[in-house]
Scaffold this motif. Structure first.
Motif, PDB file in Angstrom:
ATOM      1  N   GLU A 391       0.767  -1.143  -0.071  1.00  8.87           N
ATOM      2  CA  GLU A 391      -0.008   0.186  -0.013  1.00  8.87           C
ATOM      3  C   GLU A 391       0.983   1.212   0.101  1.00  8.87           C
ATOM      4  O   GLU A 391       0.323   2.465  -0.384  1.00  8.87           O
ATOM      5  CB  GLU A 391      -0.958   0.096   1.117  1.00  8.87           C
ATOM      6  N   GLN A 392       2.179   1.073   0.409  1.00 12.36           N
ATOM      7  CA  GLN A 392       2.988   2.349   0.468  1.00 12.36           C
ATOM      8  C   GLN A 392       3.736   2.427  -1.011  1.00 12.36           C
ATOM      9  O   GLN A 392       4.779   3.491  -0.966  1.00 12.36           O
ATOM     10  CB  GLN A 392       4.111   2.380   1.462  1.00 12.36           C
ATOM     11  N   GLY A 393       3.522   1.856  -1.827  1.00  6.33           N
ATOM     12  CA  GLY A 393       4.182   1.777  -3.156  1.00  6.33           C
ATOM     13  C   GLY A 393       5.487   1.160  -3.260  1.00  6.33           C
ATOM     14  O   GLY A 393       6.282   1.143  -4.194  1.00  6.33           O
ATOM     15  N   LEU A 394       6.132   0.360  -2.100  1.00  3.49           N
ATOM     16  CA  LEU A 394       7.134  -0.502  -2.263  1.00  3.49           C
ATOM     17  C   LEU A 394       6.871  -1.809  -2.723  1.00  3.49           C
ATOM     18  O   LEU A 394       5.766  -2.632  -2.815  1.00  3.49           O
ATOM     19  CB  LEU A 394       7.699  -0.443  -0.834  1.00  3.49           C
ATOM     20  N   TYR A 438      10.079 -10.604   0.176  1.00  8.08           N
ATOM     21  CA  TYR A 438      11.105  -9.453   1.221  1.00  8.08           C
ATOM     22  C   TYR A 438      11.285  -8.093   0.191  1.00  8.08           C
ATOM     23  O   TYR A 438      11.007  -8.121  -0.975  1.00  8.08           O
ATOM     24  CB  TYR A 438      12.575 -10.010   1.218  1.00  8.08           C
ATOM     25  N   PHE A 439      11.259  -7.332   1.021  1.00  9.51           N
ATOM     26  CA  PHE A 439      11.674  -5.723   0.374  1.00  9.51           C
ATOM     27  C   PHE A 439      13.425  -5.684   0.196  1.00  9.51           C
ATOM     28  O   PHE A 439      13.945  -6.038   1.203  1.00  9.51           O
ATOM     29  CB  PHE A 439      11.379  -4.678   1.521  1.00  9.51           C
ATOM     30  N   LEU A 440      13.486  -5.419  -0.936  1.00 11.76           N
ATOM     31  CA  LEU A 440      15.029  -5.653  -1.312  1.00 11.76           C
ATOM     32  C   LEU A 440      15.490  -4.084  -1.680  1.00 11.76           C
ATOM     33  O   LEU A 440      14.883  -3.536  -2.554  1.00 11.76           O
ATOM     34  CB  LEU A 440      15.335  -6.476  -2.595  1.00 11.76           C
ATOM     35  N   PRO A 441      16.590  -3.503  -1.241  1.00 13.05           N
ATOM     36  CA  PRO A 441      16.624  -1.983  -1.409  1.00 13.05           C
ATOM     37  C   PRO A 441      17.110  -1.791  -2.675  1.00 13.05           C
ATOM     38  O   PRO A 441      16.535  -0.720  -3.543  1.00 13.05           O
ATOM     39  CB  PRO A 441      18.052  -1.777  -0.583  1.00 13.05           C
ATOM     40  N   ILE A 448      12.071   3.628  -7.545  1.00  6.04           N
ATOM     41  CA  ILE A 448      11.700   5.069  -7.157  1.00  6.04           C
ATOM     42  C   ILE A 448      12.515   5.810  -8.217  1.00  6.04           C
ATOM     43  O   ILE A 448      12.146   6.902  -8.745  1.00  6.04           O
ATOM     44  CB  ILE A 448      12.452   5.117  -5.765  1.00  6.04           C
ATOM     45  N   LYS A 449      13.673   5.295  -8.636  1.00  2.87           N
ATOM     46  CA  LYS A 449      14.620   6.167  -9.597  1.00  2.87           C
ATOM     47  C   LYS A 449      13.763   6.449 -10.966  1.00  2.87           C
ATOM     48  O   LYS A 449      13.556   7.356 -11.604  1.00  2.87           O
ATOM     49  CB  LYS A 449      15.810   5.388  -9.966  1.00  2.87           C
ATOM     50  N   PHE A 472      10.730   4.469   1.471  1.00  2.00           N
ATOM     51  CA  PHE A 472      11.877   3.752   1.653  1.00  2.00           C
ATOM     52  C   PHE A 472      12.865   3.804   2.440  1.00  2.00           C
ATOM     53  O   PHE A 472      13.507   2.864   3.051  1.00  2.00           O
ATOM     54  CB  PHE A 472      12.444   4.265   0.111  1.00  2.00           C
ATOM     55  N   LEU A 473      13.085   5.032   2.909  1.00  2.86           N
ATOM     56  CA  LEU A 473      14.164   5.294   3.893  1.00  2.86           C
ATOM     57  C   LEU A 473      13.767   4.632   5.192  1.00  2.86           C
ATOM     58  O   LEU A 473      14.543   3.833   5.981  1.00  2.86           O
ATOM     59  CB  LEU A 473      14.571   6.695   4.110  1.00  2.86           C
ATOM     60  N   ASN A 474      12.132   4.936   5.544  1.00  2.00           N
ATOM     61  CA  ASN A 474      11.808   4.095   7.041  1.00  2.00           C
ATOM     62  C   ASN A 474      11.941   2.644   7.084  1.00  2.00           C
ATOM     63  O   ASN A 474      12.145   2.169   7.914  1.00  2.00           O
ATOM     64  CB  ASN A 474      10.381   4.630   7.076  1.00  2.00           C
ATOM     65  N   THR A 475      11.774   1.875   5.695  1.00  2.00           N
ATOM     66  CA  THR A 475      12.130   0.842   5.626  1.00  2.00           C
ATOM     67  C   THR A 475      13.240   0.061   5.523  1.00  2.00           C
ATOM     68  O   THR A 475      13.571  -0.637   6.306  1.00  2.00           O
ATOM     69  CB  THR A 475      11.204   0.321   4.400  1.00  2.00           C
TER      70      THR A 475
END
Length: 649
Positions: A391-394, A438-441, A448-449, A472-475
């Motif tokens: 929901e946050q777009g990640l 998983y979220f991968l940076p 985002i780029k 992104f940074l919070n995650t």
């Protein structure tokens, strides 16, 4: 550029190798020569330390080996200094009857190759045949036939699934010479023997079916037609015109001369697939197409392809083809299988790199945005399923759905993605560790780029970039480590391992605020950056590459593949970050070391797949594949107008 190379192994771990490559065909051998004896006669020729060395190409779209080695009859032979360039290599010997030189040159078009060998005097020789799929078992079952081309004698060698010709010959006579050859590099894996780390070599039988006499020039080819010499002439002319254009364009730009051989090496990559040319992933067993590698290679060679190689239209054609493939398949396939030639698996990061490359082309070359819009709209639909957008777009993906795609095997756990911490894998078990999202940076940084790039091109979308960047940074950002986490699970649990994937994400998001980037850059230099003493250009330890993970790891095999190893494919991100932090001097020293590696060890004029840092006080050791396309970048050199005589080095 031509190198004069001593014919010695020195420290075998850094042994220099001749690689003559062109469009999917390849001759590779050690600079070190060895002797064999047959019927009381002494023969000498370049050594092969891997069963993948020798003469390789494609056969019906699949990687194939044809010749293992070539040996020449020279009594009391002593190897002399070699002359090696990206396209031609000359082995020199001194013998009882004087000096003998043999020059190798490889020409190719699609699946046809001609290995041209020129001697300075008549001589006897024999080839070790090994005609098989690159992964196949050697079965020495060949038929020898006489073939005359323009009145000259060739021998036609027929295997079960492939055939070649060799000639012209004065004469030849059949023999049955079989010997077990020990390839001490093997597949590039390593082992521990009596407390010492060494490559896990392996033995294989090689076979020579005849000895031939030649005047001064002969060829080995899979082109069997009677117009052989006409075809040879066309290949010679094609290559001459291609190289002349490259040299002319390169010199007009006033680039560092030492980079010219690197440009020619870049142009050597290219397999024919669906009427297009795609760079193969590398040498030996990597003679197949990996789409992630293709896109990474284009990304860090875009200026070179457009400004020096005049391949802007080719870049657009490749991206258009891959976009259509993506629209059809959902995500980009990962690779063409070297065993079947079929498309295999899918790649989230490659798909996002494709999106970003369309943006870069739009920004730099003002091309149509229509493929970009179509691909973006397609991905919005794809993200409802897999990869999954929250929901946050990640974006959530499986742990291995990025370039760190290897798996470990540990007793008590079984198989699990190497990206996943061992503690997590023990808790989850093998199946869940593989299937969890998983979220991968680096994946999310590419997303985002892309959104930011689209905004700069005036293309609207529904996402709030500021909000997404904050999420992104919070995650991923963690104040305890002052860096981005390796991965975050769907419940928010963080793995705080410091990795090059975090560096990659930061380089993608180089517009982040200075304070945060400064903290992260300090961590990169203290925990990821490694050093190497150049063999040619400096006596000092200079910065070189970054670790995949900030761990002390000695590479042996797949369990260490993406641990504390060094991957040159990460260096463009390191350079981008260094320039963002205004550390131009560090960037220059890294690139000096990259160039030094390609000219001073391993596959001459190319860059290795990865390195093992056995001892942080010693030079990293090249392991696995000695030639890798995405390690062969040029644009970072152009960004800083790299010069060997720069006083800042």
């Amino acid at each position: 550029m031509s190198l004069k190379v001593p014919p010695i192994e020195e420290d075998f771990r850094y042994c220099k190798r001749v690689f003559l490559r062109w469009k999917g065909s390849e001759w590779s051998s050690s600079v070190f020569s060895v002797k064999v004896n047959f019927d009381g006669k002494e023969f000498i020729g370049p050594n092969r330390d891997s069963p993948y060395e020798g003469l390789t190409s494609l056969n019906k779209g699949l990687p194939w080996k044809f010749i293992d080695g070539i040996f020449f009859g020279i009594d009391e032979a002593k190897a002399l200094e070699l002359n090696v360039s990206p396209l031609i290599a000359t082995y020199n010997y001194e013998g009882k009857d004087g000096r003998f030189s043999i020059t190798y040159e490889l020409l190719a078009r699609k699946e046809n190759f001609i290995l041209s060998l020129t001697c300075n005097r008549p001589i006897e020789f024999f080839p070790f045949l090994d005609m098989r799929h690159i992964y196949g078992e050697s079965k020495h079952d060949y038929q020898l036939l006489d073939k005359f081309i323009e009145g000259k004698l060739f021998v036609q060698i027929k295997g079960k699934e492939s055939q070649i010709i060799l000639g012209p010959l004065k004469e030849y006579y059949k023999i049955n010479f079989r010997v077990s050859w020990y390839y001490k590099y093997g597949d590039g894996f390593r082992t521990l023997k009596e407390g010492r780390i060494s490559f896990a070599g392996r033995s294989q039988e090689v076979f020579a079916p005849f000895i031939a006499k030649i005047e001064n020039k002969f060829y080995i080819s899979n082109y069997l037609e009677d117009n052989f010499y006409r075809f040879l002439g066309k290949l010679v002319e094609e290559r001459r015109e291609k190289v002349n254009r490259i040299v002319s364009k390169f010199k007009a730009k006033n680039y560092e001369e030492a980079l010219l051989s690197r440009v020619i090496g870049l142009e050597s990559f290219g397999l024919s697939f669906n009427s297009l040319e795609f760079p193969e992933a590398g040498a030996w067993w990597f003679k197949n197409i990996w789409f992630r590698d293709v896109l990474e290679g284009i990304r860090w060679n875009l200026l070179t392809y457009v400004e020096i190689l005049d391949k802007k239209k080719w870049v657009e054609k490749v991206l258009n083809y891959l976009t259509k493939l993506c629209l059809k398949k959902g995500l980009l396939p990962n690779l063409l299988s070297p065993s079947t030639g079929e498309l295999e698996s899918f790649s989230s990061d490659a798909t996002l790199i494709l999106l970003n490359l369309w943006i870069e082309l739009g920004e730099k070359f003002n091309i149509s945005n229509e493929p970009l819009r179509e691909l973006f709209e397609h991905l919005i639909k794809v993200f409802k399923n897999y990869p999954k957008m929250n929901e946050q777009g990640l974006i959530l993906t499986k742990a291995f759905d990025s370039w760190v795609d290897s798996f470990k095997y540990i007793e008590g756990i079984g198989k699990f993605p190497s990206r996943v911490p061992e503690l997590w894998a023990r808790e989850l078990g093998s199946y869940r560790a593989i299937e969890e999202l998983y979220f991968l940076p680096e994946i999310n940084s590419l997303w985002i780029k892309a959104l930011k790039g689209m905004e700069e091109l005036g293309i609207k979308h529904k996402f709030n970039l500021d909000s997404l960047l904050k999420n992104f940074l919070n995650t991923f950002w963690d104040d305890e480590i002052n860096f981005l986490c390796n991965m975050v699970d769907s419940k928010g649990r963080k793995d705080k391992t410091i990795t090059s994937m975090g560096l990659e994400a930061l380089a993608n998001l180089d517009f982040l605020e200075d304070e945060l980037m400064g903290k992260a850059w300090k961590v990169v230099k203290e925990q990821l950056l490694t050093y190497r003493v150049p063999k040619l250009f400096s006596l000092e330890r200079e910065p070189f590459c970054v670790k995949t993970k900030a761990l002390k790891t000695i590479y042996f095999g797949d369990n260490e593949y993406h641990e504390g190893t060094l991957w040159p494919r990460n260096i463009p991100y390191l350079i981008k970050m260094a320039l963002r932090m205004q550390e131009r001097d560090l960037a220059r020293k890294v690139l000096l070391n990259v160039l030094d590696h390609s000219l001073g060890e391993g596959a001459l004029f190319y860059n290795s797949e990865l390195f093992s840092l056995d001892d942080e006080n010693l030079n990293p050791i090249p392991v696995k594949n000695p030639v890798q396309y995405w390690s062969h970048f040029l644009d970072p050199f152009l960004w800083i107008n790299f010069k060997l005589n720069d006083r800042n080095l």
